[in-house]
Design a protein around this motif. Structure first.
Motif, PDB file in Angstrom:
ATOM      1  N   PHE A 551      55.942   8.352  37.964  1.00  0.00           N
ATOM      2  CA  PHE A 551      54.722   9.159  38.027  1.00  0.00           C
ATOM      3  C   PHE A 551      53.630   8.415  38.794  1.00  0.00           C
ATOM      4  N   GLU A 552      53.067   9.091  39.744  1.00  0.00           N
ATOM      5  CA  GLU A 552      51.927   8.544  40.483  1.00  0.00           C
ATOM      6  C   GLU A 552      50.719   9.424  40.208  1.00  0.00           C
ATOM      7  N   PRO A 553      49.728   8.897  39.490  1.00  0.00           N
ATOM      8  CA  PRO A 553      48.570   9.718  39.137  1.00  0.00           C
ATOM      9  C   PRO A 553      47.810  10.156  40.384  1.00  0.00           C
ATOM     10  N   PRO A 554      47.228  11.355  40.332  1.00  0.00           N
ATOM     11  CA  PRO A 554      46.454  11.824  41.495  1.00  0.00           C
ATOM     12  C   PRO A 554      45.229  10.952  41.724  1.00  0.00           C
ATOM     13  N   ARG A 555      44.720  11.005  42.924  1.00  0.00           N
ATOM     14  CA  ARG A 555      43.523  10.228  43.240  1.00  0.00           C
ATOM     15  C   ARG A 555      42.331  10.751  42.431  1.00  0.00           C
ATOM     16  N   PRO A 556      41.337   9.927  42.177  1.00  0.00           N
ATOM     17  CA  PRO A 556      40.142  10.400  41.466  1.00  0.00           C
ATOM     18  C   PRO A 556      39.489  11.557  42.214  1.00  0.00           C
ATOM     19  N   LEU A 557      38.953  12.491  41.426  1.00  0.00           N
ATOM     20  CA  LEU A 557      38.352  13.694  42.005  1.00  0.00           C
ATOM     21  C   LEU A 557      37.228  13.341  42.978  1.00  0.00           C
ATOM     22  N   ALA A 558      36.434  12.333  42.649  1.00  0.00           N
ATOM     23  CA  ALA A 558      35.325  11.940  43.520  1.00  0.00           C
ATOM     24  C   ALA A 558      35.828  11.495  44.889  1.00  0.00           C
ATOM     25  N   GLU A 559      36.978  10.797  44.894  1.00  0.00           N
ATOM     26  CA  GLU A 559      37.551  10.332  46.162  1.00  0.00           C
ATOM     27  C   GLU A 559      38.015  11.508  47.009  1.00  0.00           C
ATOM     28  N   ILE A 560      38.631  12.494  46.345  1.00  0.00           N
ATOM     29  CA  ILE A 560      39.093  13.696  47.063  1.00  0.00           C
ATOM     30  C   ILE A 560      37.893  14.455  47.625  1.00  0.00           C
ATOM     31  N   ASP A 561      36.819  14.611  46.790  1.00  0.00           N
ATOM     32  CA  ASP A 561      35.613  15.309  47.257  1.00  0.00           C
ATOM     33  C   ASP A 561      35.009  14.610  48.472  1.00  0.00           C
ATOM     34  N   ALA A 562      35.005  13.281  48.450  1.00  0.00           N
ATOM     35  CA  ALA A 562      34.435  12.524  49.567  1.00  0.00           C
ATOM     36  C   ALA A 562      35.231  12.769  50.847  1.00  0.00           C
ATOM     37  N   ASP A 563      36.576  12.815  50.738  1.00  0.00           N
ATOM     38  CA  ASP A 563      37.417  13.097  51.904  1.00  0.00           C
ATOM     39  C   ASP A 563      37.141  14.485  52.455  1.00  0.00           C
ATOM     40  N   LEU A 564      37.016  15.453  51.540  1.00  0.00           N
ATOM     41  CA  LEU A 564      36.743  16.828  51.963  1.00  0.00           C
ATOM     42  C   LEU A 564      35.387  16.922  52.659  1.00  0.00           C
ATOM     43  N   LYS A 565      34.395  16.212  52.122  1.00  0.00           N
ATOM     44  CA  LYS A 565      33.064  16.247  52.734  1.00  0.00           C
ATOM     45  C   LYS A 565      33.091  15.655  54.141  1.00  0.00           C
ATOM     46  N   ARG A 566      33.829  14.524  54.302  1.00  0.00           N
ATOM     47  CA  ARG A 566      33.928  13.919  55.632  1.00  0.00           C
ATOM     48  C   ARG A 566      34.602  14.856  56.620  1.00  0.00           C
ATOM     49  N   CYS A 567      35.612  15.567  56.126  1.00  0.00           N
ATOM     50  CA  CYS A 567      36.342  16.511  56.976  1.00  0.00           C
ATOM     51  C   CYS A 567      35.445  17.673  57.391  1.00  0.00           C
ATOM     52  N   THR A 568      34.734  18.261  56.416  1.00  0.00           N
ATOM     53  CA  THR A 568      33.849  19.398  56.740  1.00  0.00           C
ATOM     54  C   THR A 568      32.702  18.958  57.633  1.00  0.00           C
ATOM     55  N   ASP A 569      32.212  17.737  57.443  1.00  0.00           N
ATOM     56  CA  ASP A 569      31.138  17.235  58.312  1.00  0.00           C
ATOM     57  C   ASP A 569      31.614  17.145  59.759  1.00  0.00           C
ATOM     58  N   ARG A 570      32.878  16.671  59.957  1.00  0.00           N
ATOM     59  CA  ARG A 570      33.414  16.589  61.319  1.00  0.00           C
ATOM     60  C   ARG A 570      33.538  17.966  61.951  1.00  0.00           C
ATOM     61  N   ILE A 571      33.976  18.941  61.138  1.00  0.00           N
ATOM     62  CA  ILE A 571      34.135  20.304  61.649  1.00  0.00           C
ATOM     63  C   ILE A 571      32.773  20.884  62.050  1.00  0.00           C
ATOM     64  N   LEU A 572      31.771  20.658  61.193  1.00  0.00           N
ATOM     65  CA  LEU A 572      30.426  21.169  61.497  1.00  0.00           C
ATOM     66  C   LEU A 572      29.890  20.528  62.779  1.00  0.00           C
ATOM     67  N   THR A 573      30.130  19.245  62.953  1.00  0.00           N
ATOM     68  CA  THR A 573      29.684  18.544  64.165  1.00  0.00           C
ATOM     69  C   THR A 573      30.339  19.138  65.404  1.00  0.00           C
ATOM     70  N   MET A 574      31.628  19.434  65.300  1.00  0.00           N
ATOM     71  CA  MET A 574      32.351  20.033  66.431  1.00  0.00           C
ATOM     72  C   MET A 574      31.820  21.425  66.755  1.00  0.00           C
ATOM     73  N   ILE A 575      31.537  22.203  65.702  1.00  0.00           N
ATOM     74  CA  ILE A 575      30.999  23.557  65.922  1.00  0.00           C
ATOM     75  C   ILE A 575      29.646  23.478  66.613  1.00  0.00           C
ATOM     76  N   GLU A 576      28.791  22.536  66.153  1.00  0.00           N
ATOM     77  CA  GLU A 576      27.465  22.375  66.775  1.00  0.00           C
ATOM     78  C   GLU A 576      27.591  22.000  68.250  1.00  0.00           C
ATOM     79  N   GLY A 577      28.585  21.168  68.552  1.00  0.00           N
ATOM     80  CA  GLY A 577      28.791  20.783  69.935  1.00  0.00           C
ATOM     81  C   GLY A 577      29.195  21.948  70.804  1.00  0.00           C
ATOM     82  N   LEU A 578      30.026  22.824  70.247  1.00  0.00           N
ATOM     83  CA  LEU A 578      30.443  24.010  71.003  1.00  0.00           C
ATOM     84  C   LEU A 578      29.276  24.974  71.211  1.00  0.00           C
ATOM     85  N   SER A 579      28.420  25.098  70.172  1.00  0.00           N
ATOM     86  CA  SER A 579      27.270  26.010  70.263  1.00  0.00           C
ATOM     87  C   SER A 579      26.294  25.531  71.342  1.00  0.00           C
ATOM     88  N   ALA A 580      26.141  24.211  71.480  1.00  0.00           N
ATOM     89  CA  ALA A 580      25.217  23.666  72.475  1.00  0.00           C
ATOM     90  C   ALA A 580      25.750  23.948  73.882  1.00  0.00           C
TER      91      ALA A 580
END
Length: 580
Positions: A551-580
């Motif tokens: 059994f391998e316990p899942p990663r802490p929820l805070a760590e998963i949330d941080a990864d998701l936030k970094r991912c969404t931030d990159r996507i938002l940055t890319m969208i802003e670049g396209l809009s410009a």
């Protein structure tokens, strides 16, 4: 010439056949001519001596056969003055002379070419105007044992059959087993008998009921010879496929084995060695093969002979006959009082767990475990076999277990022991290295629990750990007002009647008290339940993978949330670049 180059050169004969033969028929020419050239090369050095001896004995009115065998130094001979090279000198009569040459072999060799249907192929080649070219190609190939060892020749045959099977849409894995898997099985078979097998002049029997081209027998013989040059394995064989049988028989002839021990036919319906028991056995039966075509004969043996036959413990479902091969091998074990036996068999995953309590599969596992026959099961890596990528397992069984194994079963997870092949062969993409084989052999030989970090590699269990009782849990039938319905007649009079819609089953480990389990696991959730003890069945299964799950316990929820936030931030940055 190395083995791959030799195989490629031989297969190049297919270039001559293209157009006159379908691709799926190439092997019907290439395989028998390869065997013919090998036998021709083996007899080359003794040819003159054999012809002189034959003439002398016939003149004296004596049966020449035993004398010719001695002169040839083999377990076969040929009395024709011709060789393949000499045949080339008379192109106009090549077909007839080739027939005569084959007919001049001893009976065992003639049987080989009859299994190949070689005469029909020679006739077909002659009519197509290809016979001279094909014979010429093989004459230019030196297959003398001094240049091509028996081991190399075996690998050449296997490679040719693999190519043949691929073009014919057949399964190459039905004909032979990867050599490194065989080496592992042979190691496991012999390791506990090293001291006995080292004795001068020791003789042991080895049996393979699904021999294919004889690879298992060859590797076992070579291994024992390296361990003790004075030891001898007397080999017994059965094979159903005509081409594989012919190659195996040719190989055994060249190695001096008694060809009377090589039998053609279906192991289930025509046991070729019905009254024999063996010291060692090896088998890689076809995975998941159905036995509907021979169902009538097998059921008759099961029902009329019971435990006096081969299939007394039970019959698996018709769609998978793997466990029938296991039972066949068990029936061939030498009694423990006479020295006992050990055998190895390759099976897929279904024999481990298919079938609930009371089923044929469960009853076979029950027989094996309650009679303390199972020493170990080794889980191999996937993608190890030529025709399938599924998980496979080597079972080692013995009726002469050493003291430290009695009452116990060792499971070894070798699924991580592999290296990637430089070139895939069919479904085979992975192989065992010599180091992997040595490590698995060591794990088996030590017979102790072993871990690699958190991951277990070897585990030891009691036989009873794989057993369980399937209990039937009943709940009462109630009428429209919620009252329990009671029986009115016979033994059920006054007793609560079961509601079949609420019926359930529970599997209780053999080591656990049924009533204690019932009180702990069932009654808290269903206080009105009871056990119908008449329906209780004993079952056995070996949930191999479950015992090695980490059994391998899942990663802490805070760590998963941080990864998701970094991912969404990159996507938002890319969208802003396209809009410009």
């Amino acid at each position: 010439m190395n083995q791959p180059a030799l195989s490629a050169f031989i297969w190049s004969v297919a270039d001559l056949l293209r157009g006159d033969y379908k691709q799926s028929d190439y092997g019907k020419v290439i395989l028998p001519f390869t065997v013919l050239r090998r036998l021709d090369s083996v007899l080359e050095s003794t040819k003159d001596a054999v012809l002189t001896e034959c003439a002398d004995k016939r003149k004296a009115g004596v049966n020449p056969a035993p004398f010719l065998l001695r002169k040839a130094g083999q377990s076969f001979y040929n009395t024709s003055p011709l060789t393949l090279k000499k045949l080339m000198g008379d192109q106009d009569h090549l077909r007839d002379n080739l027939f005569d040459y084959i007919e001049a072999f001893s009976p065992e060799v003639r049987d080989i070419f009859e299994r190949f249907d070689a005469y029909a192929q020679i006739d077909r080649l002659a009519k197509a105007g290809l016979l001279y070219q094909v014979v010429e190609r093989f004459v230019n190939l030196d297959l003398h044992p001094d240049r091509v060892s028996n081991s190399q020749m075996g690998l050449v045959f296997e490679e040719l059959i693999r190519k043949f099977a691929e073009l014919s849409n057949e399964t190459a894995g039905e004909h032979f087993t990867p050599r490194e898997v065989i080496r592992l099985m042979v190691n496991l078979l012999f390791i506990e008998d090293d001291e006995v097998l080292a004795r001068p002049g020791v003789v042991r029997t080895l049996y393979d009921p699904t021999a294919g081209t004889g690879g298992m027998l060859s590797v076992a013989g070579e291994s024992l010879s390296e361990h003790n040059p004075d030891a001898r394995l007397t080999m017994f064989v059965q094979e159903l496929n005509p081409e594989s049988y012919a190659i195996c028989k040719a190989d055994m002839l060249i190695k001096g084995q008694d060809v009377a021990n090589i039998v053609f036919g279906n192991t289930f319906t025509e046991d070729g060695h019905p009254h024999r028991k063996f010291d060692y056995m090896l088998s890689n039966p076809p995975f998941g093969v159905e036995w509907k075509k021979v169902e009538k004969e097998i059921r008759r043996e099961h029902e009329t002979k019971g435990f006096n036959g081969r299939f007394g413990p039970g019959l698996p479902r018709v769609s998978d006959g793997s466990l029938l091969f296991l039972l066949h091998l068990i029936s061939k074990m030498r009694p423990a009082a006479d020295g006992g036996s050990r055998f190895g068999i390759v099976l897929n995953g279904s024999p481990l767990f298919t079938g609930g309590a009371g089923s044929g599969e469960s009853e076979i596992r029950r027989y094996v475990l309650e009679n303390d026959l199972l020493e170990a099961i080794i889980g191999l890596p996937t993608d190890m076999f030529y025709n399938t990528g599924i998980s496979t397992y080597v079972w080692i069984l013995s009726n002469r277990k050493p003291a430290h194994r009695r009452g116990r079963v060792q499971l070894i997870d070798a699924s991580g022991f592999w290296q990637k092949m430089r070139k895939s062969l069919g479904s085979k993409r992975r192989e065992l290295s010599d180091e992997h084989i040595a490590e698995i052999t060591r794990l088996f030989g030590q017979c102790v629990e072993t871990r690699e970090g958190k991951k277990p590699l070897s585990r030891i269990f009691r036989n009873s750990d794989f057993g369980y009782r399937t209990i039937t849990v009943e709940r009462p039938l109630r009428d429209e007002t919620g009252n329990i319905v009671l029986g009115t007649k016979g033994r059920q009079k006054g007793k609560p009647q079961p509601d079949t819609r609420l019926r359930d089953t529970e599997n209780v480990p053999l080591a656990e008290d049924v009533e204690a389990y019932f009180r702990r696991e069932v009654l808290p959730h269903a206080p009105d339940a009871w056990i119908d003890h008449e329906k209780t069945r004993v079952g056995y299964e070996i949930p191999f993978n479950r015992h090695f799950y980490v059994f391998e316990p899942p990663r802490p929820l805070a760590e998963i949330d941080a990864d998701l936030k970094r991912c969404t931030d990159r996507i938002l940055t890319m969208i802003e670049g396209l809009s410009a």
